[in-house]
Motif scaffolding. Structure first.
Motif, mmCIF file in Angstrom:
data_model
loop_
_atom_site.group_PDB
_atom_site.id
_atom_site.type_symbol
_atom_site.label_atom_id
_atom_site.label_comp_id
_atom_site.label_asym_id
_atom_site.label_seq_id
_atom_site.Cartn_x
_atom_site.Cartn_y
_atom_site.Cartn_z
ATOM 1 N N UNK B 9 36.718 31.616 47.884
ATOM 2 C CA UNK B 9 36.212 32.925 48.297
ATOM 3 C C UNK B 9 35.020 32.712 49.232
ATOM 4 N N UNK B 45 35.217 39.019 39.210
ATOM 5 C CA UNK B 45 35.648 40.144 40.050
ATOM 6 C C UNK B 45 37.015 39.879 40.694
ATOM 7 N N UNK B 48 39.735 40.222 37.960
ATOM 8 C CA UNK B 48 39.992 41.601 37.518
ATOM 9 C C UNK B 48 40.507 42.461 38.677
ATOM 10 N N UNK B 50 39.101 43.187 41.543
ATOM 11 C CA UNK B 50 38.141 44.052 42.228
ATOM 12 C C UNK B 50 37.795 43.568 43.629
ATOM 13 N N UNK B 51 37.880 42.274 43.838
ATOM 14 C CA UNK B 51 37.650 41.744 45.187
ATOM 15 C C UNK B 51 38.777 40.774 45.549
ATOM 16 N N UNK B 52 38.964 40.610 46.856
ATOM 17 C CA UNK B 52 40.032 39.725 47.327
ATOM 18 C C UNK B 52 39.502 38.292 47.416
ATOM 19 N N UNK B 70 48.671 45.126 40.023
ATOM 20 C CA UNK B 70 48.542 46.440 39.355
ATOM 21 C C UNK B 70 49.047 46.384 37.912
ATOM 22 N N UNK B 73 46.471 43.971 35.714
ATOM 23 C CA UNK B 73 45.134 44.469 35.360
ATOM 24 C C UNK B 73 45.189 45.482 34.218
ATOM 25 N N UNK B 76 44.171 43.976 30.994
ATOM 26 C CA UNK B 76 42.866 43.316 31.074
ATOM 27 C C UNK B 76 41.752 44.335 30.839
ATOM 28 N N UNK B 78 37.515 44.790 31.211
ATOM 29 C CA UNK B 78 36.403 44.139 31.920
ATOM 30 C C UNK B 78 35.084 44.792 31.550
ATOM 31 N N UNK B 80 31.548 44.620 33.070
ATOM 32 C CA UNK B 80 30.701 44.060 34.134
ATOM 33 C C UNK B 80 29.259 43.916 33.668
#
Lengths: 255, 304
Positions: B9, B45, B48, B50-52, B70, B73, B76, B78, B80
């Protein structure tokens, strides 16, 4: 559909708690009442201060002229109220990380975006309709002369509704692009006002959204074939802008 | 349950994760530890959704995360580190909103949400606006959200950071109890005592790189450097230096009547140390093994 339902309910609750309904209602319907009253009372209030030839202008208002004046004010003030009260529709949620929980549990961006759009489209449409009917009620009682009928009022209000539905889709799209609501607000406001310029060019004016407002004020011929291109353009633009907003919300980093 | 391979990332020019790889077993508690900015939250993140991420592969429950994001998740939960809510809602309204998003039976959910609120001890504050909650109360509500619909995998990012000592203890007990329910827990923390207490496996990340991934028991075996502290009734003579020559002793420190033996092979030392000391013919007043903590190991590994 689950996300749509959840966010639709949430938008209603949020609009109540953050007084957005009240702000939008005041910004739109307020002018429907105030505009005819001001035109009617202005000559009486200012009769000692205005030269005789100017006070004649106020006293010569017909029902039609008062209605057109209201629509002009609604565009100028109502646009500001709508744009600046809804400028953070998506950006605020992303910026303040409120989407972390919903997205981490599988919220659908399509449901999220369409719930926001449809909720506020209905809200604004309803308030515009109420405003137009309220204004019709007052103008027909305070003024005389003219061709205004309930049918014309409904047609004009429909054009305003389509115009604001398009403006809202711009607002949603830019709100998904930018993180700062103010940037979105100013961009959409500038866009809305600057597009009025095209109404001065007869050849191209029918292809720009503000033509809808121009035709709404053309009380004798509100609906005619010249509206077909802008109907198609507006519909396509709304679909495209909402589609790109959903796409953006699929790709965006939430945390 | 979770398999991460060569995950990268980048944030513009900054490499936040440098091709990290690890695996988390089903029903285990996986401790993800590292300094601030090491890449713990970024990893969570990504996992879960939330980010690529730039490159690499993630498999959850054997399925490619990118292809089935989709769907995956939904199993799951989470928590935060800094949870954000709609502050005008109360706890009931927020949990109902999340219930609508997850989409479980509305009829059964009334009692279930009440139970969740009781579990996180927010019953008294449940009808107050979330905007008026303390950080600890928000963390508890976030835990309730993470638990909704009994997720198979729980991601907990610094779960005890905002809690008072009592709340922290309860959180650890809760995690321990979840182990019995075969829920896979991925916990990021820099409170190493917490990790030591609940985790089965430890993964140390530093500057976006995985330094090691090891079972906690194996980690102790590999990285522990046990020290035998022996206190004699009187100061031992020079003959104590003879112990240095033994192959399983790395070094000796003497301070008056006290002698510390730095051991290479703990299992062997446990059998032999008393035999060798008895040969010194000085009475022993105390004898104990000093054990390295996870904190000692973490510092040693990071310093390397």
């Amino acid at each position: 559909m689950k996300t749509f339902k959840a966010y639709f309910k949430k938008e209603i609750l949020e609009a109540v708690r953050s007084y957005k309904y009240l702000i939008l209602f005041s910004g739109i319907v307020f002018w429907a009442i105030m505009n005819p009253l001001m035109i009617k009372l202005m000559p009486l209030l200012l009769k000692n201060y205005l030269p005789t030839d100017l006070s004649v202008l106020f006293s010569e208002y017909t029902i039609d002229a008062a209605f057109i004046d209201f629509m002009g004010n609604l565009f100028e003030i109502g646009t500001l109220v709508i744009v600046f009260s809804l400028m953070g529709l998506i950006s605020n949620e992303v910026y303040s990380k409120k989407l972390v929980f919903p997205y981490s549990r599988g919220a659908e961006p399509a449901g999220f975006v369409t719930a926001k759009y449809i909720h506020y489209m209905f809200t604004i449409s309803l308030f515009i309709l109420v405003a137009f009917l309220t204004n019709y009620f007052y103008t027909t009682r305070l003024f005389e002369g003219g061709t205004l009928s309930i049918g014309i009022v409904l047609k004009s209000s429909l054009l305003y509704i389509i115009y604001y539905a398009l403006l809202l889709s711009f607002l949603i799209f830019l709100s998904s692009l930018f993180r700062r609501g103010l940037v979105v607000g100013f961009s959409v406001a500038i866009l809305a006002y600057s597009l009025s310029i095209f109404n001065r060019f007869n050849i191209i004016k029918a292809y720009f959204p503000n033509y809808l407002l121009y035709k709404a004020a053309d009380l004798g011929h509100v609906f005619d074939n010249s509206l077909i291109p802008i109907f198609i353009i507006s519909f396509c633009m709304i679909i495209i802008l909402i589609f790109f907003s959903i796409l953006r919300m699929r790709k965006i980093d939430i945390a | 349950m979770i398999k991460v391979a060569n995950l990268v990332k980048n944030y513009r020019n900054v490499e936040a994760l440098k091709a990290i790889s690890f695996e988390v077993d089903k029903g285990s508690v996986f401790g993800f530890i590292g300094r601030n900015g090491a890449g713990k939250t970024t990893t969570m993140n990504i996992l879960t959704g939330l980010i690529r991420f730039n490159s690499g592969k993630i498999f959850i429950k054997g399925k490619d995360f990118l292809k089935h994001k989709r769907e995956l998740v939904k199993s799951v939960g989470y928590l935060p580190e800094t949870p954000a809510f709609y502050n005008y809602m109360n706890a009931y309204q927020y949990l109902n909103f999340m219930r609508d998003i997850i989409g479980f039976d509305a009829e059964k959910s009334g009692k279930y949400i009440k139970r969740l609120i009781e579990m996180v001890k927010l019953t008294k504050q449940a009808k107050r606006r979330i905007g008026g909650y303390s950080r600890g109360m928000k963390q508890r509500l976030a835990l309730a959200v993470a638990f909704m619909n009994n997720p198979e995998i729980l991601f907990l990012d610094e779960p005890a950071s905002a809690l008072d000592p009592e709340g922290r203890l309860e959180m650890l007990e809760l995690i321990e109890s979840l182990k019995n329910d075969r829920i896979t827990i991925f916990i990021s923390t820099h409170i190493l005592n917490d990790a030591e207490r609940v985790c089965d496996k430890i993964c140390i990340i530093d500057e976006g790189k995985i330094i090691l991934t090891e079972d906690l028991s194996q980690l102790y075996k590999t990285y522990i450097q046990p020290i035998f502290d022996i206190e004699f009734e009187e100061e031992p003579g020079k003959e104590v230096n003879r112990l240095k020559k033994l192959s399983w002793i790395e070094g000796i420190k003497r301070k008056g009547r006290r002698v510390s033996l730095y051991i290479k092979d703990i299992d062997y030392a446990k059998k032999e140390v008393l035999k060798e000391i008895s040969k010194l013919k000085v009475n022993i007043s105390s004898y104990q093994i000093r054990k390295s903590t996870l904190e000692d190991i973490f510092i040693r590994i990071i310093k390397k």
